[in-house]
Scaffold this motif. Sequence first.
Motif, PDB file in Angstrom:
ATOM      1  N   LEU A  83       0.838  -1.195   0.000  1.00  0.00           N
ATOM      2  CA  LEU A  83       0.000   0.000   0.000  1.00  0.00           C
ATOM      3  C   LEU A  83       0.876   1.250   0.000  1.00  0.00           C
ATOM      4  O   LEU A  83       1.738   1.421   0.867  1.00  0.00           O
ATOM      5  CB  LEU A  83      -0.919  -0.002   1.218  1.00  0.00           C
ATOM      6  N   ALA A  84       0.658   2.123  -0.983  1.00  0.00           N
ATOM      7  CA  ALA A  84       1.386   3.395  -1.050  1.00  0.00           C
ATOM      8  C   ALA A  84       0.667   4.465  -0.244  1.00  0.00           C
ATOM      9  O   ALA A  84       1.290   5.233   0.488  1.00  0.00           O
ATOM     10  CB  ALA A  84       1.538   3.840  -2.505  1.00  0.00           C
ATOM     11  N   TRP A  85      -0.650   4.528  -0.388  1.00  0.00           N
ATOM     12  CA  TRP A  85      -1.456   5.480   0.376  1.00  0.00           C
ATOM     13  C   TRP A  85      -2.925   5.091   0.292  1.00  0.00           C
ATOM     14  O   TRP A  85      -3.324   4.321  -0.585  1.00  0.00           O
ATOM     15  CB  TRP A  85      -1.247   6.923  -0.101  1.00  0.00           C
ATOM     16  N   SER A  86      -3.709   5.629   1.209  1.00  0.00           N
ATOM     17  CA  SER A  86      -5.161   5.460   1.167  1.00  0.00           C
ATOM     18  C   SER A  86      -5.815   6.797   1.474  1.00  0.00           C
ATOM     19  O   SER A  86      -5.220   7.664   2.128  1.00  0.00           O
ATOM     20  CB  SER A  86      -5.638   4.390   2.155  1.00  0.00           C
ATOM     21  N   TYR A  87      -7.025   6.948   0.983  1.00  0.00           N
ATOM     22  CA  TYR A  87      -7.765   8.203   1.161  1.00  0.00           C
ATOM     23  C   TYR A  87      -9.187   7.847   1.575  1.00  0.00           C
ATOM     24  O   TYR A  87      -9.865   7.068   0.908  1.00  0.00           O
ATOM     25  CB  TYR A  87      -7.765   9.001  -0.145  1.00  0.00           C
ATOM     26  N   LYS A  88      -9.640   8.421   2.694  1.00  0.00           N
ATOM     27  CA  LYS A  88     -10.976   8.124   3.197  1.00  0.00           C
ATOM     28  C   LYS A  88     -12.028   8.937   2.452  1.00  0.00           C
ATOM     29  O   LYS A  88     -11.962  10.169   2.384  1.00  0.00           O
ATOM     30  CB  LYS A  88     -11.060   8.445   4.694  1.00  0.00           C
ATOM     31  N   LEU A  89     -12.985   8.232   1.860  1.00  0.00           N
ATOM     32  CA  LEU A  89     -14.128   8.883   1.232  1.00  0.00           C
ATOM     33  C   LEU A  89     -15.170   9.229   2.297  1.00  0.00           C
ATOM     34  O   LEU A  89     -15.187   8.645   3.380  1.00  0.00           O
ATOM     35  CB  LEU A  89     -14.726   7.977   0.160  1.00  0.00           C
ATOM     36  N   ASP A  90     -16.054  10.171   1.958  1.00  0.00           N
ATOM     37  CA  ASP A  90     -16.934  10.753   2.967  1.00  0.00           C
ATOM     38  C   ASP A  90     -18.020   9.818   3.476  1.00  0.00           C
ATOM     39  O   ASP A  90     -18.379   9.861   4.649  1.00  0.00           O
ATOM     40  CB  ASP A  90     -17.599  12.018   2.397  1.00  0.00           C
ATOM     41  N   VAL A  91     -18.583   9.014   2.584  1.00  0.00           N
ATOM     42  CA  VAL A  91     -19.782   8.254   2.926  1.00  0.00           C
ATOM     43  C   VAL A  91     -19.501   6.765   2.764  1.00  0.00           C
ATOM     44  O   VAL A  91     -19.098   6.312   1.691  1.00  0.00           O
ATOM     45  CB  VAL A  91     -20.976   8.658   2.033  1.00  0.00           C
ATOM     46  N   ASP A  92     -19.716   6.003   3.812  1.00  0.00           N
ATOM     47  CA  ASP A  92     -19.462   4.559   3.783  1.00  0.00           C
ATOM     48  C   ASP A  92     -20.649   3.827   3.177  1.00  0.00           C
ATOM     49  O   ASP A  92     -21.405   3.125   3.857  1.00  0.00           O
ATOM     50  CB  ASP A  92     -19.172   4.041   5.198  1.00  0.00           C
ATOM     51  N   ARG A  93     -20.783   4.019   1.883  1.00  0.00           N
ATOM     52  CA  ARG A  93     -21.846   3.390   1.114  1.00  0.00           C
ATOM     53  C   ARG A  93     -21.232   2.868  -0.175  1.00  0.00           C
ATOM     54  O   ARG A  93     -20.013   2.906  -0.364  1.00  0.00           O
ATOM     55  CB  ARG A  93     -22.947   4.416   0.811  1.00  0.00           C
TER      56      ARG A  93
END
Length: 718
Positions: A83-93
């Motif tokens: 894993l190089a990086w991760s980005y959290k999206l706003d809505v867990d759908r």
Amino acid sequence: MKTHLLGMMALGIALTACNGKKQSDAGSPAESKASAAASVDAARLTAADSEPGSWMSYGRTYDEQRFSPLKKISTANVNGLGLAWSYKLDVDRATEATPVVVDGVMYVTGAFSIVSALDPVTGKELWKFDPQVPRDKDRDGCCDVANRGVAVWKGKVFVGAYDGRLIALDSKTGQKVWETDTVIDHERSYTVTGAPRVVKGKVIIGNGGAELGVRGYVGAYDADSGKLLWRFFTVPGDPSQPAEDKAMEMARKTWSGDTYWKFGGGGTVWDAMAYDPDLDLLYIGTGNGSTWNRQVRSPGGGDNLFLSSIVALKPDSGEYVWHYQTTPGDSWDYTATQHIMLADLTIGGEKRKVLMQAPKNGFFYVLDRATGKLLSADKYAPANWATHVDMATGRPVESEVADWSGKMQVISPGPLGAHNWQPMSFNPQTGYVYIPMQEALGAYVPDPKQTFSGKGTWHMGSQPLALPENPEELAGIAALHKGHLIAWDPIARKEVWRQDHVTVWNGGTLSTAGGLVFQGTADGRFVAYSADKGEKLWETPANTGVMAAPMTYEINGEQYVTVAAGWGGAFPLVLGGLSEPAKVRASARVLTYKIGGTASLPALQPVAANLPEPPELTGSESEVAQGRDLYNGHCGVCHGISAIAGSVLPDLRYLTPEKHSLFNGIVAGAYAAKGMPSFTGTLSAEQVDAIHQYVIKRAHDLKADLAKASTAKAEAKP
């Protein structure tokens, strides 16, 4: 076998999301390229293979093959991916987007059509745009509040908002440039989940909503201004009015009566498109009818054009050129909106320009894309509704079980399809197409008296069914639903290899010149296989179910592989009881990998599993039975059929005493801002009480099941 199988697809209920905001990071590598951001035009898109390090459109190229010429990540070193990086999206759908990477910037969407621009090397956010879709709008759509991505063109980023708006953003700042409403009738349940395409300066977008009673169409809008340039309807309109064009005159002859108009007709263009610059043809895939049941929507029969069809149009005018209908008179929700891809294949010693599709109905189609002539059609999955496709007529030969107009039939594939929206890919080096194939059944029960009952209501001409409430029976039904990754040879017309998965609803695929096929899975893994033999070479936890298709890009000589991960959609929302084997929760993130990556994912927070003490069940047996039918007809498409949720939206069996006390108010709209729409005017107070009693009954059932399981576990100890 019990006849408690799926009878409908999913409708979402939203969670509260963070408000979008524009952010900047002046020191990012991507920001330094702002002057050239998204300077994509027809020449660049047509010559996309000359820029293998970019991924400039939804399927990378106009032919939508989802094949990358990059090969620095290969079968020889894929084990070194991290894993190089991760980005959290706003809505867990439902997270279904394929990111676009061009001119040093990544553009990706999440649920509720929120757009993020990221530095593709570090994952840092450059800006974010939230179109502010009303959170209770999800009631008007099928299969969750997903968005599959953006299109870019000459410094603009285009996104189709869930509520039907088409929005152009400045690629450097995320500020809105223009916005246009694509919805022709706001009294109907139109939504947009698909990724736009840009062809010759025209932004092409369709819509969804067939189950809820809309008329399908696709429109082209000027990329500079948002002005509507043309609109092509896929099914005929009001029979008392003149047809819009010659195509609709032709289509109208294949429908009977006027009931279809009251139901909208369907045929929505909610996903698949492809474009051939040489032939200058735009190809669209159309959806199912409204209602599903042809005997309700078109009681005199007929093929009902252009339902479940592949249609070729002139992109300058929207003029009809040819069509091929995969499922004439579709009565099974066998959409042809699944991924369309173009390729040049040697068939019978002759080089052919072909179009390929593996739609829901279980047959793999190869067409001549210049003429629409059928070249082959073969089963790629179990399908008992038809024995074969007659090559002389191009029509499927239906079996005895296909007709459910008079009695219930258990049919494969069911409404989930043998292949749903998750994209397949084609590798010109192996000659194989990599398909997320599904084995899924459907029980169809006729409801010939159904009438159109307004916006936000499902219209299938089929009675809503229940999954078994007994855990053992439910597990047996779940075991009948299987998922696979298959490699299909379109010339030899056969499956070459397969990998079996835990359940259905696995991710789309990416194939590369490095000899690899990447795919995410429903049970929370991201996996790489050898493209030639299907050997599993690498896998890593994704910490959530993965449905979207991966993509790959190269920056500063380093190759990256990215997938947008997040659980949701029709399967876990509606059929929570069947999705349980996946054992994942919703957690929406963009995950990016490279050789030698050392980043790690945040630990998943445990889901509270303590069952609150349910209230006393006071309803009579008949009231609970009424509540069960009402729940499955109105609530099950969001919170799970038979009150068994799939870890995306709240499981109503776990309601707290406070929520039980507020139950009627919540159903009346108290939580509309959080995504729970009002059912005032749809359900009476007595009906809401009956639903509540059913929910309470199911909470007591769960309490008994948990106690039984605990006792069995204790007795099993030595």
